[in-house]
Scaffold this motif. Structure first.
Motif, PDB file in Angstrom:
ATOM      1  N   GLU A   1      15.736  -7.215  19.991  1.00 23.86           N
ATOM      2  CA  GLU A   1      16.358  -7.993  18.923  1.00 23.86           C
ATOM      3  C   GLU A   1      17.447  -7.224  18.184  1.00 23.86           C
ATOM      4  O   GLU A   1      18.368  -7.831  17.636  1.00 23.86           O
TER       5      GLU A   1
ATOM      6  N   ARG B   1      19.914 -10.107  18.454  1.00 21.43           N
ATOM      7  CA  ARG B   1      20.528 -10.789  17.323  1.00 21.43           C
ATOM      8  C   ARG B   1      21.297  -9.840  16.406  1.00 21.43           C
ATOM      9  O   ARG B   1      22.130 -10.285  15.619  1.00 21.43           O
ATOM     10  N   ARG B   2      21.035  -8.557  16.495  1.00 20.24           N
ATOM     11  CA  ARG B   2      21.641  -7.590  15.554  1.00 20.24           C
ATOM     12  C   ARG B   2      22.238  -6.418  16.341  1.00 20.24           C
ATOM     13  O   ARG B   2      21.552  -5.802  17.160  1.00 20.24           O
TER      14      ARG B   2
ATOM     15  N   HIS C   1      25.336 -13.513  21.885  1.00 17.61           N
ATOM     16  CA  HIS C   1      24.111 -14.021  21.265  1.00 17.61           C
ATOM     17  C   HIS C   1      23.827 -13.428  19.885  1.00 17.61           C
ATOM     18  O   HIS C   1      22.926 -13.905  19.204  1.00 17.61           O
ATOM     19  N   ILE C   2      24.553 -12.391  19.477  1.00 15.01           N
ATOM     20  CA  ILE C   2      24.219 -11.722  18.223  1.00 15.01           C
ATOM     21  C   ILE C   2      24.659 -12.561  17.028  1.00 15.01           C
ATOM     22  O   ILE C   2      25.670 -13.263  17.072  1.00 15.01           O
ATOM     23  N   ASN C   3      23.874 -12.460  15.954  1.00 15.79           N
ATOM     24  CA  ASN C   3      24.207 -13.122  14.685  1.00 15.79           C
ATOM     25  C   ASN C   3      24.753 -12.138  13.653  1.00 15.79           C
ATOM     26  O   ASN C   3      25.460 -12.541  12.726  1.00 15.79           O
TER      27      ASN C   3
END
Length: 483
Positions: free
Chosen positions: A205, A227-228, A253-255
């Motif tokens: 993640e 995500r990070r 895909h990272i936020n």
């Protein structure tokens, strides 16, 4: 009669002295009983904060303490403190079936690779969940390779590896099926090694790469759970031609993205289409008038790739580069940011860039400004960048110079720093500039992050000023200071 009274007085003094002798041990015993009455979980938590060799010595205090350290779920073993025999004793005496956290900072100068292997194997055999390994070499002539069993672990959830300038090359197929957070610090990583690591972390993640050399392209398209992402470049050394971190990022895909990069090398965000939050800090080591347009292009291209983020944080150097672009009339990308955080000063060399940034953020709801923070925000800016700004501003039309002349230069701002009328005037000018350029703003927070603003009366006066501006523009304005 007198002798009888003297003997009685001596007996009374002896009784008082004996009474005092009894009182002190009682207090000590009461204190010891209080500590001994604590649950084992609390005692083990206390022992975690002292070196392991001292924690081991508590076993001789009493029968109550004999096995407390042996069942600590969190261990930190410093190879520079423990000798080989003590390390073996630690491994043999430890009885806890599971290790939650294991911290292993060692140096190859006093810990041989087989001992490091034994410690890593020990942690893995106890199903460690959080592992941190730092391996140093102050002679710069040794190397270390992790054994295969290090890369084959199903219990690890968080892993941090610091190998200052060693190659990290898995010789087997990596399998970290439970790993969610991975930090690689100062490791040399080739593309094959990075791909092997990423493919072995199916539920990863969070990924942090700090000064990881060799790797230039980071492709995270197959990391579906990631995500990070955090990437930190170190200062480029003259003898090194390659970058101190990846310079091409594919991460659809990272936020969350945090970048701290140097502009000496090209940097591209190929795909960050899912981003909602980004922190961008650009550093420059050498900036010449003949090459500054490259940095300007880099900054604007990065902003264009971040145009969809909702929360954006920008550093002072980037704001100066944006000012240069604004002075030259270069087009800016339009941003969809709703929360903007900037770390800067109220100096001429950043004000035009901030104003343009606000105008190009039509959906901005909240602005947070960290300013005058520890006296170093503007002092650490490259002198070449400031000199270039001065050169350009002197060759612009008078209307621009008239528009921003009320703001101090980067060099002059610290001579006026403090609770005085000049600072009050600049603060008011800056807030008004923000409110004129950010038409949709609802909340503004300004941090005066310096001990120079400890005058309570002056700060109260500024709160009244801010209150007036807040009513006039119908914007909630909060003024804070660092204590």
């Amino acid at each position: 009669m007198g002798n009888r009274r003297d003997r009685r007085g001596r007996r009374q003094r002896r009784r008082n002295r004996s009474h005092r002798k009894v009182e002190r041990p009682i207090e000590i015993i009461d204190g010891a009983d209080y500590i001994n009455s604590m649950p084992d979980e609390i005692l083990r938590h206390i022992l975690f904060f002292i070196p392991i060799d001292l924690a081991m010595r508590t076993s001789v205090l009493s029968r109550r303490w004999r096995h407390v350290w042996c069942e600590m779920p969190c261990l930190a073993i410093y190879g520079s403190i423990l000798k080989a025999g003590e390390i073996n004793q630690t491994l043999a005496s430890y009885t806890a079936p599971k290790i939650t956290s294991f911290n292993l900072p060692v140096s190859l100068d006093n810990t041989a690779p087989p001992q490091i292997d034994s410690l890593v194997e020990f942690a893995i055999s106890r199903n460690v969940e959080k592992l941190s390994v730092t391996i140093l070499d102050f002679t710069f002539n040794k190397t270390y390779n992790f054994p295969d069993f290090f890369y084959l672990n199903s219990s690890l959830k968080q892993l941090s590896v610091c190998l200052p300038f060693y190659y990290m090359i898995p010789r087997c197929t990596v399998s970290w099926k439970s790993l969610r957070n991975l930090s690689l610090i100062k490791c040399k990583l080739g593309k094959e090694s990075m791909d092997n690591i990423l493919s072995g972390c199916p539920i990863l993640e969070s990924l942090t790469l700090y000064a990881c050399r060799v790797l230039e392209r980071l492709d995270l398209r197959k990391s579906l759970s990631l995500r990070r992402l955090e990437i930190y470049h170190s200062h480029p050394r003259p003898e090194e031609l390659g970058p101190s971190g990846p310079v091409e990022i594919v991460a659809p895909h990272i936020n969350y993205l945090r970048l701290r990069i140097y502009t000496d090398k090209d940097f591209k965000l190929v795909d960050v289409s899912s981003l909602t939050e980004a922190h961008l800090y650009i550093r420059t080591s050498i900036l010449l008038r003949s090459t500054d347009h490259c940095f300007q292009t880099l900054a604007l291209e990065l902003l264009a790739k971040l145009h969809n983020v909702e929360r954006l944080t920008l550093g002072a150097t980037l704001l100066q580069i944006l000012t240069l672009a604004e002075l030259r009339g270069v087009p800016f990308p339009t941003l969809k940011v709703q929360t903007l955080i900037i770390k800067t000063e109220f100096a001429q060399s950043v004000i035009p860039g901030i104003a343009r940034l606000l105008r190009n953020s039509p959906g901005l709801k909240k602005l947070t400004v960290y300013t005058m923070h520890d006296h170093n925000v503007m002092v650490n800016l490259p002198k070449q960048l400031i000199a270039l700004f001065i050169f350009l501003s002197r060759n612009l039309d008078r209307s621009w110079r008239t528009k921003y002349k009320a703001f101090p230069t980067a060099e002059a701002i610290y001579s006026m720093l403090g609770c005085n009328d000049s600072t009050s005037e600049v603060l008011a000018l800056f807030i008004e500039l923000v409110l004129r350029n950010a038409k949709t703003l609802e909340t503004m927070v300004v941090w005066l992050g310096s001990s120079s603003f400890d005058d309570a009366q002056w700060f109260e006066d500024q709160l009244q000023l801010v209150g007036t501006l807040s009513q006039n523009y119908n914007v909630s304005i909060v003024l804070k200071r660092k204590h």
